[in-house]
Design a protein around this motif. Structure first.
Motif, mmCIF file in Angstrom:
data_model
loop_
_atom_site.group_PDB
_atom_site.id
_atom_site.type_symbol
_atom_site.label_atom_id
_atom_site.label_comp_id
_atom_site.label_asym_id
_atom_site.label_seq_id
_atom_site.Cartn_x
_atom_site.Cartn_y
_atom_site.Cartn_z
ATOM 1 N N SER A 18 30.641 37.621 58.768
ATOM 2 C CA SER A 18 30.191 37.264 59.819
ATOM 3 C C SER A 18 30.823 36.316 60.647
ATOM 4 O O SER A 18 30.199 36.075 61.918
ATOM 5 N N CYS A 19 31.517 35.559 59.914
ATOM 6 C CA CYS A 19 32.124 34.327 60.738
ATOM 7 C C CYS A 19 33.503 35.038 61.638
ATOM 8 O O CYS A 19 34.199 35.404 60.988
ATOM 9 N N SER A 20 33.267 34.691 62.710
ATOM 10 C CA SER A 20 34.484 35.307 63.698
ATOM 11 C C SER A 20 34.575 34.215 64.896
ATOM 12 O O SER A 20 33.799 33.287 64.917
ATOM 13 N N ASP A 21 35.799 34.476 65.598
ATOM 14 C CA ASP A 21 35.894 33.662 66.763
ATOM 15 C C ASP A 21 35.218 34.095 68.009
ATOM 16 O O ASP A 21 35.429 33.636 69.062
ATOM 17 N N ASP A 22 34.142 35.058 67.719
ATOM 18 C CA ASP A 22 33.388 35.512 69.054
ATOM 19 C C ASP A 22 32.543 34.494 69.934
ATOM 20 O O ASP A 22 32.292 34.393 70.946
ATOM 21 N N ASN A 23 32.352 33.206 69.161
ATOM 22 C CA ASN A 23 31.643 31.948 69.585
ATOM 23 C C ASN A 23 32.624 31.239 70.186
ATOM 24 O O ASN A 23 32.269 29.898 70.574
ATOM 25 N N GLU A 24 33.843 31.315 70.429
ATOM 26 C CA GLU A 24 34.927 30.576 70.968
ATOM 27 C C GLU A 24 34.374 30.398 72.590
ATOM 28 O O GLU A 24 33.987 31.355 73.317
ATOM 29 N N GLU A 25 34.487 29.048 72.862
ATOM 30 C CA GLU A 25 34.150 28.645 74.301
ATOM 31 C C GLU A 25 35.182 29.306 75.204
ATOM 32 O O GLU A 25 36.360 29.181 75.206
ATOM 33 N N THR A 26 34.769 29.937 76.468
ATOM 34 C CA THR A 26 35.602 30.336 77.437
ATOM 35 C C THR A 26 36.340 29.189 78.075
ATOM 36 O O THR A 26 35.698 28.307 78.538
ATOM 37 N N THR A 27 37.642 29.334 78.308
ATOM 38 C CA THR A 27 38.409 28.374 78.841
ATOM 39 C C THR A 27 39.175 29.197 80.230
ATOM 40 O O THR A 27 39.580 30.188 80.013
ATOM 41 N N ILE A 28 39.588 28.580 81.198
ATOM 42 C CA ILE A 28 40.371 29.170 82.395
ATOM 43 C C ILE A 28 40.785 27.790 83.259
ATOM 44 O O ILE A 28 40.056 26.993 83.577
ATOM 45 N N LYS A 29 42.073 27.850 83.243
ATOM 46 C CA LYS A 29 42.925 26.642 83.812
ATOM 47 C C LYS A 29 43.919 27.392 84.760
ATOM 48 O O LYS A 29 44.616 28.361 84.460
#
Length: 146
Positions: A18-29
């Protein structure tokens, strides 16, 4: 005991899965936060870096962006400006949007250097006269001696 061991193993595996990177905060630069170009048509390139799909928002017809959307990763974007024949400076914002995040690039285009005369033809007698000229630029008048 065997059932307890299977249950504990199941719980541990469920926790890891159940631990995944889906909760990674979106970034755009974007490689530049503002761009200024002269009045002539031109194209510049910027780099967009994002960890999510992105799209653009642009409201002016005198500037275009290609591609207007992209996938996660690094993408080179071309921004094209048409000739500025309006007699004034132009400005707009290009907004890049990825999920709930956005990045803005200020786009400025200088004005075309113009000289405005109040009439199409002028007659000045041999003693001289006044010719009203409006210009946004310093100029040196040249008279045709013919």
């Amino acid at each position: 005991m065997k059932n307890l061991l299977i249950f504990i193993l199941f719980c541990v595996l469920s926790c890891f899965l159940s631990c995944s990177d889906d909760n990674e905060e979106t970034t755009i630069k974007i490689s530049e936060s503002s761009v200024r170009v002269d009045a002539m048509s031109s194209t510049i390139k910027l780099k967009v870096s994002s960890n999510a799909k992105w799209t653009t928002q642009l409201s002016e017809k005198w500037v275009s962006v290609n591609p207007a959307s992209g996938e996660a990763g690094e993408t080179e974007v071309e921004i094209s400006f048409s000739d500025n024949l309006t007699g004034g400076k132009r400005a707009t914002s290009l907004i890049f949007i990825a999920n709930d995040k956005s990045a803005k690039v200020q786009l400025d285009q200088d004005l075309q250097q113009v000289i405005t005369l109040p009439a199409k033809n002028f007659t000045i007698n041999k003693n001289g006269g006044v010719l009203p000229i409006v210009s946004d630029k310093k100029y040196d008048p040249v008279l045709d001696e013919s």
